[in-house]
Design a protein around this motif. Structure first.
Motif, mmCIF file in Angstrom:
data_model
loop_
_atom_site.group_PDB
_atom_site.id
_atom_site.type_symbol
_atom_site.label_atom_id
_atom_site.label_comp_id
_atom_site.label_asym_id
_atom_site.label_seq_id
_atom_site.Cartn_x
_atom_site.Cartn_y
_atom_site.Cartn_z
ATOM 1 N N ALA A 74 -8.296 2.928 9.096
ATOM 2 C CA ALA A 74 -8.142 1.976 10.198
ATOM 3 C C ALA A 74 -8.862 0.668 9.901
ATOM 4 C CB ALA A 74 -8.662 2.591 11.493
ATOM 5 N N ARG A 75 -10.060 0.747 9.345
ATOM 6 C CA ARG A 75 -10.791 -0.471 8.991
ATOM 7 C C ARG A 75 -9.997 -1.296 7.983
ATOM 8 N NH1 ARG A 75 -15.205 1.477 6.247
ATOM 9 N NH2 ARG A 75 -16.502 1.657 8.109
ATOM 10 N N SER A 76 -9.472 -0.622 6.952
ATOM 11 C CA SER A 76 -8.704 -1.324 5.922
ATOM 12 C C SER A 76 -7.427 -1.938 6.502
ATOM 13 C CB SER A 76 -8.357 -0.371 4.779
ATOM 14 O OG SER A 76 -9.509 0.077 4.117
ATOM 15 N N LEU A 77 -6.741 -1.205 7.363
ATOM 16 C CA LEU A 77 -5.501 -1.710 7.956
ATOM 17 C C LEU A 77 -5.752 -2.943 8.808
ATOM 18 C CD1 LEU A 77 -3.854 1.676 9.022
ATOM 19 C CD2 LEU A 77 -2.978 0.105 7.284
ATOM 20 N N PHE A 78 -6.816 -2.931 9.598
ATOM 21 C CA PHE A 78 -7.118 -4.088 10.443
ATOM 22 C C PHE A 78 -7.506 -5.294 9.593
ATOM 23 C CE2 PHE A 78 -6.679 -1.587 14.155
ATOM 24 C CZ PHE A 78 -6.627 -2.459 15.231
ATOM 25 N N LEU A 79 -8.328 -5.093 8.574
ATOM 26 C CA LEU A 79 -8.708 -6.215 7.709
ATOM 27 C C LEU A 79 -7.478 -6.780 6.992
ATOM 28 C CD1 LEU A 79 -12.045 -4.878 6.169
ATOM 29 C CD2 LEU A 79 -11.787 -6.775 7.783
ATOM 30 N N ASP A 165 1.537 -0.050 11.266
ATOM 31 C CA ASP A 165 2.319 0.772 10.340
ATOM 32 C C ASP A 165 1.499 1.407 9.222
ATOM 33 O OD1 ASP A 165 4.364 2.051 9.097
ATOM 34 O OD2 ASP A 165 5.484 0.252 8.537
ATOM 35 N N GLN A 166 0.681 2.374 9.595
ATOM 36 C CA GLN A 166 -0.137 3.077 8.598
ATOM 37 C C GLN A 166 0.695 3.733 7.507
ATOM 38 O OE1 GLN A 166 -1.830 6.876 9.777
ATOM 39 N NE2 GLN A 166 -0.677 6.864 11.696
ATOM 40 N N PHE A 167 1.898 4.172 7.839
ATOM 41 C CA PHE A 167 2.697 4.933 6.880
ATOM 42 C C PHE A 167 3.247 4.063 5.745
ATOM 43 C CE2 PHE A 167 3.071 7.173 10.979
ATOM 44 C CZ PHE A 167 2.409 8.330 10.622
ATOM 45 N N THR A 168 3.358 2.771 5.988
ATOM 46 C CA THR A 168 3.771 1.841 4.938
ATOM 47 C C THR A 168 2.577 1.168 4.278
ATOM 48 O OG1 THR A 168 5.886 1.380 6.026
ATOM 49 C CG2 THR A 168 5.098 -0.256 4.439
ATOM 50 N N MET A 169 1.562 0.838 5.081
ATOM 51 C CA MET A 169 0.469 -0.009 4.603
ATOM 52 C C MET A 169 -0.732 0.743 4.052
ATOM 53 S SD MET A 169 1.723 -2.941 4.961
ATOM 54 C CE MET A 169 3.146 -3.652 5.813
ATOM 55 N N ALA A 170 -0.791 2.064 4.218
ATOM 56 C CA ALA A 170 -2.001 2.794 3.827
ATOM 57 C C ALA A 170 -2.378 2.587 2.367
ATOM 58 C CB ALA A 170 -1.822 4.284 4.116
ATOM 59 N N GLU A 171 -1.399 2.667 1.462
ATOM 60 C CA GLU A 171 -1.735 2.539 0.038
ATOM 61 C C GLU A 171 -1.893 1.086 -0.388
ATOM 62 O OE1 GLU A 171 0.361 1.373 -2.529
ATOM 63 O OE2 GLU A 171 2.200 1.085 -1.394
ATOM 64 N N ARG A 172 -1.441 0.158 0.453
ATOM 65 C CA ARG A 172 -1.595 -1.266 0.128
ATOM 66 C C ARG A 172 -2.917 -1.826 0.629
ATOM 67 N NH1 ARG A 172 4.359 -3.544 2.101
ATOM 68 N NH2 ARG A 172 5.586 -1.789 1.286
ATOM 69 N N GLY A 206 -0.843 12.866 4.652
ATOM 70 C CA GLY A 206 -0.387 12.433 5.963
ATOM 71 C C GLY A 206 0.427 11.164 5.788
ATOM 72 N N THR A 207 -0.270 10.065 5.537
ATOM 73 C CA THR A 207 0.429 8.838 5.138
ATOM 74 C C THR A 207 0.697 8.842 3.641
ATOM 75 O OG1 THR A 207 -1.648 7.659 4.719
ATOM 76 C CG2 THR A 207 -0.733 7.524 6.943
ATOM 77 N N GLY A 208 -0.161 9.516 2.889
ATOM 78 C CA GLY A 208 -0.116 9.444 1.433
ATOM 79 C C GLY A 208 -1.127 8.461 0.890
ATOM 80 N N GLY A 209 -1.803 7.725 1.781
ATOM 81 C CA GLY A 209 -2.732 6.694 1.330
ATOM 82 C C GLY A 209 -3.950 7.239 0.618
ATOM 83 N N THR A 210 -4.523 8.340 1.111
ATOM 84 C CA THR A 210 -5.720 8.906 0.482
ATOM 85 C C THR A 210 -5.411 9.429 -0.909
ATOM 86 O OG1 THR A 210 -6.655 9.509 2.638
ATOM 87 C CG2 THR A 210 -7.542 10.626 0.704
ATOM 88 N N SER A 211 -4.308 10.144 -1.053
ATOM 89 C CA SER A 211 -3.953 10.666 -2.376
ATOM 90 C C SER A 211 -3.605 9.535 -3.331
ATOM 91 C CB SER A 211 -2.795 11.662 -2.280
ATOM 92 O OG SER A 211 -1.639 11.075 -1.706
ATOM 93 N N ALA A 212 -2.965 8.473 -2.834
ATOM 94 C CA ALA A 212 -2.647 7.329 -3.696
ATOM 95 C C ALA A 212 -3.922 6.647 -4.180
ATOM 96 C CB ALA A 212 -1.766 6.329 -2.944
ATOM 97 N N GLU A 268 6.812 9.186 3.315
ATOM 98 C CA GLU A 268 6.338 7.871 3.742
ATOM 99 C C GLU A 268 6.242 6.895 2.561
ATOM 100 O OE1 GLU A 268 6.319 7.382 6.737
ATOM 101 O OE2 GLU A 268 6.000 9.303 7.702
ATOM 102 N N PRO A 269 6.398 5.598 2.837
ATOM 103 C CA PRO A 269 6.302 4.606 1.764
ATOM 104 C C PRO A 269 4.967 4.627 1.021
ATOM 105 C CG PRO A 269 7.301 3.637 3.715
ATOM 106 C CD PRO A 269 6.816 4.991 4.117
ATOM 107 N N SER A 270 3.899 5.075 1.686
ATOM 108 C CA SER A 270 2.583 5.095 1.045
ATOM 109 C C SER A 270 2.363 6.297 0.136
ATOM 110 C CB SER A 270 1.478 5.078 2.120
ATOM 111 O OG SER A 270 1.348 3.798 2.683
ATOM 112 N N PHE A 271 3.297 7.234 0.115
ATOM 113 C CA PHE A 271 3.165 8.426 -0.716
ATOM 114 C C PHE A 271 3.580 8.101 -2.148
ATOM 115 C CE2 PHE A 271 4.904 12.525 -2.328
ATOM 116 C CZ PHE A 271 3.745 13.283 -2.245
#
Length: 378
Positions: A74-79, A165-172, A206-212, A268-271
């Motif tokens: 959440a911190r990363s997404l808001f920034l 949109d955490q599911f798209t932006m998590a890995e970005r 979940g989003t795939g962001g952590t594994s990415a 999800e796009p972040s996976f």
């Protein structure tokens, strides 16, 4: 004729908002890396007479201010959204979330003074709903979990807001090269252990962001560590990975994941499957049994996605012990179990959903006693 328009006021507000989030981050300590005391069967003497074995560690993300792994995201997404100019002083932030991400995002929305709306399945635990509302967020419920994406996009237009949109932006949004992300934190905390470079890191999708983030960091830093991603029932991540079939991106399952926080009806796009070394599909009953088992082991309740992680981590621990391969395994404690007292810790709630955890719970108990994993290996 030369024309000019200036929006410096927005820029000044964004600067203040970013400063508030950065100050909040500096006030927050890193999360603990717990070393789990392993039974005697996980220790042996190698050919040179030196002590060897398999060590298990759990990164406790429940100690974040909002109580979950999703606080980092959440911190990363808001920034990311602020620095891209997508969130301004008058912007309503909208998210599609199964719960914990929305709790954390509601916290940051309140911190910078913008409205927040969480679009979520009606089955989300009541405790999570209360946490979102306590942070000033508003919950918008849908009957089918697969509808959250479209409804969030529709609300973005109706409210003139921003769908984060955490599911798209998590890995970005997360800097996978370091900058105190979860991967860098794990390796810094492991540096003085006897096996500082884990054999396996086990996380859910979940989003795939952590594994990415973890997979990229392992490659960037040259660590000889493998990444295992665990996936619950009724999630498309595992079958998509197994078949390498991109068509799964369009598949929506009739029944969504019953393990809150992980598992999705679409890829999800972040996976980022290419950075994953192995995936394990975990039955829901096994996840919940592992949640209960691990809670008893450490003396406090953990959430169901942590149960999925623990089931995967113990799977690879069992394999390593059977092969007499020494090393360490790291997984995540995602959030506290107090959020699930009315659901996963309620036997009547499980019975209504035909979730029988008696067998997998007995198997885990036997494994911890004598090292015999359910497939018969030791």
């Amino acid at each position: 004729m030369t024309r000019s328009v200036e929006h410096r006021a927005d820029r000044d507000w964004v600067h203040r908002a970013v400063s508030l989030i950065e100050a909040d981050s500096r006030r927050s300590a890193d999360t603990h890396l717990l070393r789990i005391e392993m039974p005697a069967w996980a220790r042996w003497t190698d050919d040179d007479g030196r002590p060897a074995g398999v060590d298990l560690y759990v990164k406790d993300e429940s100690t974040h201010p909002t109580g979950s792994l999703k606080h980092r995201l959440a911190r990363s997404l808001f920034l990311y959204a602020l620095c891209n100019g997508w969130i301004t002083e008058s912007t309503t932030v909208i998210e599609a979330s199964s719960g914990s991400t929305a709790v954390s995002e509601a916290y940051f929305a309140k911190l910078i003074g913008v409205p927040f709306v969480a679009v979520m399945a009606a089955s989300t635990s009541p405790a999570k709903v209360r946490l979102i509302e306590r942070e000033g967020g508003r919950c918008h419920f849908v009957d089918n979990a697969a509808e959250v994406y479209d409804v969030a996009a529709r609300l973005e237009k109706e409210l003139g807001g921003h769908y984060i949109d955490q599911f798209t932006m998590a890995e970005r949004a997360t800097d996978w090269r370091g900058n105190n992300n979860i991967a860098e934190s794990i390796f810094r905390q492991m540096s003085a252990e006897r096996y500082p470079s884990p054999t396996w890191v086990v996380v859910g999708a979940g989003t795939g962001g952590t594994s990415a983030t973890l997979g990229r960091y392992l490659r960037y830093q040259g660590h000889d560590t493998s990444l295992c991603v665990v996936d619950p029932e009724n999630s498309v991540f595992f079958p998509a990975y197994e078949s390498a079939d991109g068509a799964y991106c369009a598949v929506h399952l009739d029944v969504g994941s019953r393990i809150e926080g992980i598992g999705r009806p679409r890829v999800e796009p972040s996976f980022v499957s290419q950075v994953i070394d192995r995936m394990i599909s975990v039955p829901d009953a096994d996840s919940i049994a592992a949640m209960r088992f691990f809670s008893d082991l450490i003396g406090r309740r953990v959430g169901p996605s942590t149960g999925t992680n623990i089931q995967g981590a113990l799977t690879v621990v069992g394999e390593m012990v059977a092969a007499r391969r020494p090393g360490s395994v790291v997984t995540l404690l995602c959030d506290p179990g107090e959020r699930y007292g009315e659901t996963y810790y309620d036997d009547a709630w499980l019975a209504e959903r035909d979730l029988d955890i008696e067998r997998p719970l007995a198997e885990l108990t036997e494994f911890w006693r004598d090292g015999t994993w359910p497939n018969g290996s030791r």
